[in-house]
Enzyme design. Structure first.
Site, mmCIF file in Angstrom:
data_model
loop_
_atom_site.group_PDB
_atom_site.id
_atom_site.type_symbol
_atom_site.label_atom_id
_atom_site.label_comp_id
_atom_site.label_asym_id
_atom_site.label_seq_id
_atom_site.Cartn_x
_atom_site.Cartn_y
_atom_site.Cartn_z
ATOM 1 N N CYS A 133 137.205 -23.869 11.073
ATOM 2 C CA CYS A 133 137.264 -23.597 9.642
ATOM 3 C C CYS A 133 136.014 -22.836 9.190
ATOM 4 O O CYS A 133 135.806 -21.708 9.604
ATOM 5 C CB CYS A 133 137.489 -24.883 8.851
ATOM 6 S SG CYS A 133 138.035 -24.546 7.151
ATOM 7 N N HIS A 147 142.328 -26.427 10.807
ATOM 8 C CA HIS A 147 141.690 -27.643 11.324
ATOM 9 C C HIS A 147 142.550 -28.249 12.442
ATOM 10 O O HIS A 147 143.526 -28.934 12.149
ATOM 11 C CB HIS A 147 141.537 -28.675 10.204
ATOM 12 C CG HIS A 147 140.476 -28.362 9.219
ATOM 13 N ND1 HIS A 147 139.158 -28.704 9.415
ATOM 14 C CD2 HIS A 147 140.527 -27.718 8.030
ATOM 15 C CE1 HIS A 147 138.440 -28.304 8.375
ATOM 16 N NE2 HIS A 147 139.249 -27.696 7.522
ATOM 17 N N GLU A 169 141.866 -30.798 14.196
ATOM 18 C CA GLU A 169 141.780 -32.259 14.106
ATOM 19 C C GLU A 169 142.679 -32.837 13.021
ATOM 20 O O GLU A 169 142.885 -34.054 12.965
ATOM 21 C CB GLU A 169 140.319 -32.681 13.882
ATOM 22 C CG GLU A 169 139.780 -32.501 12.481
ATOM 23 C CD GLU A 169 139.395 -31.076 12.129
ATOM 24 O OE1 GLU A 169 138.849 -30.876 11.019
ATOM 25 O OE2 GLU A 169 139.633 -30.150 12.950
#
Length: 201
Positions: A79, A181, A183
């Protein structure tokens, strides 16, 4: 061991948990020697480029991040961390970034669409080791108001569309970046983290 660079910004624990979920030893650290000893390095980020760059410099991690990337070990910006990889950012002024990938970061200019670009969107994937070989498209999670432009065609490994096509992931040698992202991107993102941690370049 994966070193997650701690410069006071970013969802560090979420990135660490994703790495640990797939079995990797991941350490959140601002210690230069730990970063040098790591086999892989992640530069996460949430927030504004100016603050991130200031924090990196104040903690002595700006040059350390460049050193880690230039060492040849797999290096991943996530990001804002991806945006910092480029030559400069035009977020709230003009700021010199890490200069690891040619290009600059500019604001979205989309008519009739909300900024920030937030939520799930599809990636158009080009063959590279960060993504599964059988994939040509997958859905991932974005939160950003700026994106990279002027990126060399050979450095682009995934694109997305929000009003117009933009660069969603890059690779230049051992340096990778994802505007989204991983994650927060469910199984697809976890697979990317696993692939990154398994790289031996």
């Amino acid at each position: 061991m994966i070193a997650i660079i701690d410069y006071g910004m970013g969802n560090l624990r979420s990135v660490q948990k994703a790495c640990e979920y797939v079995g990797y030893d991941a350490r959140i650290t601002a210690d230069k020697q730990t970063i040098r000893d790591a086999s892989h390095v992640i530069l996460p980020g949430v927030g504004a480029a100016r603050d991130a760059l200031q924090n990196l410099r104040e903690r002595g991690l700006f040059d350390e991040a460049i050193r880690a990337a230039e060492s040849g070990k797999p290096f991943l910006g996530i990001c804002l961390g991806m945006q910092l990889l480029f030559d400069r950012s035009l977020e709230n002024g003009e700021h010199e970034c890490l200069g690891l990938v040619p290009g600059e970061v500019v604001p979205f200019r989309v008519n009739g669409l909300r900024v920030p670009h937030m939520g799930w969107n599809s990636l158009q994937i080009r063959n590279n080791p960060l993504f599964s070989r059988e994939e040509s498209e997958t859905y991932v999670y974005f939160v950003h108001s700026y994106h990279a432009q002027g990126v060399e065609e050979g450095d682009i490994i995934a694109t997305c569309e929000y009003g117009y096509p933009f660069t969603a992931a890059v690779r230049r040698g051992n340096v990778f970046g994802t505007q989204f992202h991983p994650e927060k991107s469910g199984d697809a993102g976890i697979a990317m983290i696993k692939n990154f941690g398994g790289l031996r370049l």
